[in-house]
Design a protein around this motif. Structure first.
Motif, short mmCIF file in Angstrom:
data_model
loop_
_atom_site.label_atom_id
_atom_site.label_comp_id
_atom_site.label_asym_id
_atom_site.label_seq_id
_atom_site.Cartn_x
_atom_site.Cartn_y
_atom_site.Cartn_z
N ASP A 163 0.95 -1.30 -0.22
CA ASP A 163 0.04 0.07 0.17
C ASP A 163 0.83 1.33 0.00
O ASP A 163 0.37 2.20 -0.65
N ASP A 164 2.16 1.12 0.61
CA ASP A 164 2.93 2.33 0.40
C ASP A 164 3.32 2.65 -1.02
O ASP A 164 3.38 3.77 -1.53
N GLU A 217 0.52 4.25 -2.67
CA GLU A 217 0.17 5.58 -2.34
C GLU A 217 1.30 6.66 -2.93
O GLU A 217 0.94 7.59 -3.56
N ARG A 218 2.54 6.13 -2.97
CA ARG A 218 3.53 6.88 -3.91
C ARG A 218 3.49 6.93 -5.17
O ARG A 218 3.42 8.08 -5.96
N VAL A 261 0.29 6.45 -6.95
CA VAL A 261 -0.79 7.28 -7.21
C VAL A 261 -0.51 8.84 -6.96
O VAL A 261 -0.91 9.74 -8.01
N ALA A 262 0.41 9.27 -6.05
CA ALA A 262 0.69 10.53 -5.88
C ALA A 262 1.48 11.13 -7.09
O ALA A 262 1.71 12.30 -7.29
N ARG A 289 -0.55 -5.97 -6.01
CA ARG A 289 -1.14 -4.67 -6.42
C ARG A 289 -0.90 -4.52 -7.89
O ARG A 289 0.48 -4.66 -8.10
#
Length: 187
Positions: A65-66, A69-70, A72-73, A100
């Motif tokens: 998930d980290d 997040e990175r 997607v940013a 993922r």
């Protein structure tokens, strides 16, 4: 129809992977244990969809998930599925198949970025599959012909195309396990 198009191997795919891997590596830093070129575009001479498949390996599940997040940013988009199909003869626990998937930002080179946990069955599978096909070009050629024929079928979605390919990939993977044991292959 899905519009799946299988093209001849492109000698520039490895360089395209390298360029994207550098950018992904800069975004993820040490969170990525390794970044590998996987899938058909990683096998010289193999016909493929013109999409670079990459695998980011992380140490543990929270890092999946980290990475999401990175990425997607950085305008990458999360896509399903959140797990791979279990392979006959390999562990059946759900954790072995968690992943993922992200795709590139709009208007960039087509990339499927698979994020998996180190040491799990689904992390090892694409690396062994790739290396086996690299070592067995006749098998790669037969697989390429299957993909061309499968893409010509009236398939409803890319998910259906992938589901059609899964058992064929498993038929290739099972002798790859034997090959890996004989050759002391390591990912």
């Amino acid at each position: 129809m899905t519009g799946i198009v299988i093209v001849r191997a492109d000698g520039s795919w490895p360089a395209q992977y390298e360029k994207t891997a550098r950018a992904v590596g800069e975004l993820l830093g040490k969170t990525a244990q390794r970044i590998d070129h996987i899938g058909s575009t990683s096998v010289p001479g193999l016909a493929a969809k013109d999409v670079i498949d990459m695998q980011v390996t992380v140490e543990s599940e929270p890092e999946l998930d980290d990475v999401v997040e990175r990425m997607v940013a950085a305008d990458w988009e999360v896509r399903p599925p959140r797990r791979d199909h279990p392979v006959p003869g390999l562990p059946t626990e759900d954790l072995q198949w968690v992943k993922r998937v992200l795709v590139e930002p709009m208007y960039r080179r087509r990339v499927n970025l698979h994020v998996r946990v180190a040491g799990r069955a689904n992390q090892r599978y694409p690396l062994m599959f790739r290396d086996y096909l690299r070592s067995h070009p006749e098998t790669a050629q037969a697989y390429g012909e299957f993909k061309r024929r499968a893409a010509a079928l009236p398939i409803e979605s890319t998910a259906d195309y992938a589901a059609l390919k899964d058992p064929v990939c498993d038929l290739i993977y099972l002798p790859a396990e034997e090959w890996a044991a004989r050759t002391d292959w390591t990912p």
